[in-house]
Structures are given as C-alpha cells and as structure tokens.
Design an enzyme around this catalytic site. Structure first.
Site, PDB file in Angstrom:
ATOM      1  N   ALA A 115       6.175  -8.963 -25.937  1.00  0.00           N
ATOM      2  CA  ALA A 115       4.711  -9.129 -26.002  1.00  0.00           C
ATOM      3  C   ALA A 115       4.081  -8.149 -27.379  1.00  0.00           C
ATOM      4  O   ALA A 115       4.114  -8.592 -28.538  1.00  0.00           O
ATOM      5  CB  ALA A 115       3.942  -8.605 -24.840  1.00  0.00           C
ATOM      6  N   CYS A 116       3.880  -7.114 -26.940  1.00  0.00           N
ATOM      7  CA  CYS A 116       3.411  -5.932 -28.122  1.00  0.00           C
ATOM      8  C   CYS A 116       4.223  -5.669 -29.205  1.00  0.00           C
ATOM      9  O   CYS A 116       3.539  -5.685 -30.427  1.00  0.00           O
ATOM     10  CB  CYS A 116       2.456  -4.880 -27.514  1.00  0.00           C
ATOM     11  SG  CYS A 116       1.151  -5.157 -26.556  1.00  0.00           S
TER      12      CYS A 116
END
Length: 188
Positions: A115-116
């Site tokens: 994700a990030c």
C-alpha cells in the site's frame, strides 16, 4: 542519476511504522530492528531522516494506534510528514522538505509494503527521484483471507520487481539493510 537538479543528497524515509499499521505485520520486530539500524547509521552520517505518518477513519489522528511504535524514536529535528493518501508525496509537504535538504535519492523503509510503501516508491520515481527500497526493512499484514498473496510473497515480489525499476535519468533498486549506502545513486 536523479533528474532533479542540484539534489546530490540522500534521505532515509520511515513510512507509517505506527502501532495499528504494524500490529500484525510479518516479521514486525526484525523489520523495526533493521529500521533502527538504518536510523543509527543515517544519524551518524548526517543523512536527513524524514518520518511519514498516515491518518484516516480507521487510524484517527492522535489515537494510540496512530502513534509510531515505541521501539522507534523520532528526533525533534527530523521532519514529520502527515499524510492522508498512500503516496507520501500526495498532498503533503514531503517534496518541499526534500528540496530544502537537496535530496534527490530516497532510501525507503516502513509499512505497508503493498500500500503506502509501494505507492511512495512509484510516487518518488515519477517525480524524478532515485528510490532505493530496503528489502528487509518493510513489511505488511496478512491479507490472504481476502485473496492477497501471503505477506512473504508480497514482500518478495515487491523486492524483486523494484530492483529492476528505472525511468529516464533515474532508477529504483532493492538492497538489504547491511548493504545500504547513503551516497548518491551510482550510474549504471
């Protein structure tokens, strides 16, 4: 190598190593230990360290889950970037902070891999940075119940594909903690 003019420096980025983000993360303690090793080296070598902290409806600002894990200590002179999106550059002051420090290369650690961390890797490369992922200093939780691969495979795949990333005048790369160099990216 970076395409950013007058940016010879490297910075260490610590992304979202927050209580709730890494609570059930794969190899949590080993990853945090590796980040601590990199923090000590960066500080000893006078390399900028920037911290990124996510918040959203499930990770409310100032909650216990939102706080960084207690094993990591941010120094007062190390910038803190608050973000609302996966990419640490999106709608934040990260780019301005890096420009002030003459940074053209990022060494990336943190969570969550899929994700990030991944969004920031791509965000940095598309904005002109050389971006090195520390292969044993990022992690993710097990989302296999929802159809995702196991955390081991997510991490291994990200490490594999990022080591070969490049764009005109800049590149990615994956290295282990012990092999991290905070110097500029080498021309290939």
């Amino acid at each position: 190598m970076t395409t950013l003019a007058d940016r010879p420096h490297t910075a260490l980025l610590v992304i979202d190593v927050q209580n709730d983000v890494v609570r059930g993360a794969h190899r949590r303690d080993a990853v945090i230990a590796n980040i601590n090793t990199l923090l000590a080296r960066a500080r000893a070598e006078d390399v900028p360290v920037l911290w990124v902290q996510h918040s959203d409806a499930d990770l409310p600002l100032d909650s216990e889950g939102w706080r960084f894990v207690p094993e990591l200590t941010r120094r007062a002179d190390e910038p803190l970037v608050h973000k609302l999106y996966g990419d640490s550059f999106e709608d934040t002051e990260l780019e301005a902070l890096l420009a002030e420090r003459g940074v053209g290369r990022l060494v990336v650690t943190g969570a969550q891999t899929d994700a990030c961390v991944r969004s920031t890797l791509h965000g940095g490369l598309t904005r002109g940075y050389d971006v090195t992922l520390v292969g044993d200093a990022h992690t993710t939780e097990d989302l296999s119940a929802y159809g995702a691969p196991s955390p081991e495979l997510v991490i291994a795949h990200t490490n594999l594909y990022w080591q070969h990333q490049s764009a005109p005048g800049r590149r990615g790369g994956t290295v282990e903690t012990a092999a991290v160099s905070f110097g500029p990216a080498e021309a290939s």
